[in-house]
Motif scaffolding. Structure first.
Motif, short mmCIF file in Angstrom:
data_model
loop_
_atom_site.label_atom_id
_atom_site.label_comp_id
_atom_site.label_asym_id
_atom_site.label_seq_id
_atom_site.Cartn_x
_atom_site.Cartn_y
_atom_site.Cartn_z
N PRO A 59 0.77 -1.03 0.09
CA PRO A 59 0.13 -0.09 0.02
C PRO A 59 0.79 1.45 -0.04
N ARG A 60 0.30 2.20 -0.39
CA ARG A 60 0.82 3.52 -0.60
C ARG A 60 1.17 4.00 1.02
N GLY A 61 2.48 4.79 1.16
CA GLY A 61 2.70 5.12 2.32
C GLY A 61 3.36 4.19 3.43
N SER A 62 3.34 2.88 3.05
CA SER A 62 3.99 1.88 3.71
C SER A 62 5.41 1.60 3.52
N ASP A 63 6.05 1.63 4.65
CA ASP A 63 7.61 1.28 4.65
C ASP A 63 7.93 -0.07 5.22
N SER A 64 7.30 -1.00 4.72
CA SER A 64 7.40 -2.20 4.98
C SER A 64 8.35 -2.93 3.84
N LEU A 65 9.52 -3.97 4.64
CA LEU A 65 10.26 -4.59 3.47
C LEU A 65 9.57 -5.85 2.82
N LEU A 66 8.53 -5.99 3.10
CA LEU A 66 7.68 -7.01 2.55
C LEU A 66 6.37 -6.54 2.18
N PRO A 67 6.24 -7.00 0.68
CA PRO A 67 4.66 -6.54 -0.01
C PRO A 67 3.61 -7.11 0.72
N TRP A 68 3.36 -6.58 2.00
CA TRP A 68 2.17 -7.22 2.90
C TRP A 68 1.52 -6.12 3.69
N PRO A 69 0.07 -5.62 3.50
CA PRO A 69 -0.82 -6.67 2.73
C PRO A 69 -0.68 -6.22 1.27
N ILE A 70 -0.91 -7.41 0.49
CA ILE A 70 -0.75 -7.12 -0.92
C ILE A 70 -2.09 -6.22 -1.45
N THR A 71 -1.64 -5.26 -2.16
CA THR A 71 -2.59 -4.41 -2.86
C THR A 71 -2.64 -4.36 -4.24
N LEU A 72 -3.38 -4.30 -5.16
CA LEU A 72 -3.38 -3.80 -6.69
C LEU A 72 -3.97 -2.42 -7.04
#
Length: 294
Positions: A59-72
């Motif tokens: 998601p936009r604004g996320s700084d996670s090192l993993l693509p989670w939660p996945i969004t399209l």
């Protein structure tokens, strides 16, 4: 008995002096000498792709090192909001048209270079090799003037023609080298059986050219798909942009939507990755066979 024994000893071969046995581990490569360079190479190659996938799916604004939660959401923005559906269609049309044109012309020209002897043949081959040293940027102005005279500016046909012209020299060299490795006796046997030269070509030579045709066609398609310079200079309407130009227009003047840019990068890279995954066996065979002088 003594004389017989001495006589037998006299004809015996001299003792063979064996060299010292090799030291243990000599000439062997340890595992770390193999895996460490490969690991560094994979990291250098795959880390940028990993970050592209992370930015595209998180998601936009996320700084996670993993693509989670996945969004399209980013893909929806790119495909529908920025018009990447049209860009994808334009790139596909240009790539397929360049593939067909390059393969057909290179097939006929490669056969002529491999089977016929004519005056100026070596000079022609040298000229083909020399064209590989000319950067595409030097040909922009002459090509633009030619396309403007022909009324092809701002059309996809200008991209197809430019891509085909720049792909032909290498394709001709590859196919001619591959055809030279096909024995002429196979065609002569077909002529004896009553086949014309054209029918013998389609019945005997063409089936054996599958790896070379796959190699030439895949390079023509991928280079057309990834080309940015020609699409930027010869096309000005947004409805006729290809994916590389569309990716460039996602960069704002004061800000960059990294999620949309990464999603566009995934859309652009996915067809190329799939093509290489499917044809890699034919690609290696066609390249190696075409590089051998017949």
């Amino acid at each position: 008995m003594t004389q017989t024994t001495l006589r037998r000893d006299a004809v015996l071969p001299p003792p063979v002096q064996t060299s010292a046995p090799p030291r243990r581990g000599a000439g062997r490569v340890s595992r770390w000498q193999i895996y460490v360079p490969l690991t560094l190479y994979l990291l250098f190659t795959l880390v940028p792709f990993y970050w592209m996938v992370v930015f595209a799916f998180r998601p936009r604004g996320s700084d996670s090192l993993l693509p989670w939660p996945i969004t399209l959401e980013n893909f929806d923005t790119v495909w529908n909001g920025l018009g990447f559906g049209i860009f994808f269609q334009n790139s596909l049309l240009v790539g397929l048209a360049s593939l067909v044109a390059t393969t057909v012309i290179a097939l006929s020209g490669g056969y002529a270079l491999a089977r016929y002897s004519f005056r100026g043949k070596q000079l022609f081959l040298i000229a083909l090799l020399c064209t590989q040293f000319i950067p595409g940027a030097m040909m922009l102005i002459p090509l633009f003037e030619i396309f403007r005279t022909l009324g092809l500016v701002n059309t996809l046909w200008s991209l197809v023609i430019a891509e085909t012209v720049f792909q032909l020299p290498l394709s001709l060299i590859l196919l001619s080298g591959f055809i030279k490795n096909i024995p002429m006796e196979l065609e002569e046997a077909a002529w004896v059986d009553g086949c014309s030269r054209l029918r013998a070509f389609f019945a005997v030579v063409l089936p054996l050219l599958r790896p070379a045709l796959v190699a030439v066609g895949s390079f023509a398609f991928i280079n057309s798909w990834n080309n940015f310079l020609f699409a930027l200079m010869f096309v000005s309407e947004q409805e006729k942009f290809t994916i590389p130009v569309g990716l460039a227009y996602t960069l704002g003047e004061f800000s960059v939507d990294f999620g949309a840019l990464a999603a566009g990068g995934v859309v652009a890279a996915l067809p190329v990755v799939l093509v290489f995954a499917v044809i890699q066996r034919y690609l290696v065979q066609g390249m190696s066979a075409g590089a051998v002088k017949g």
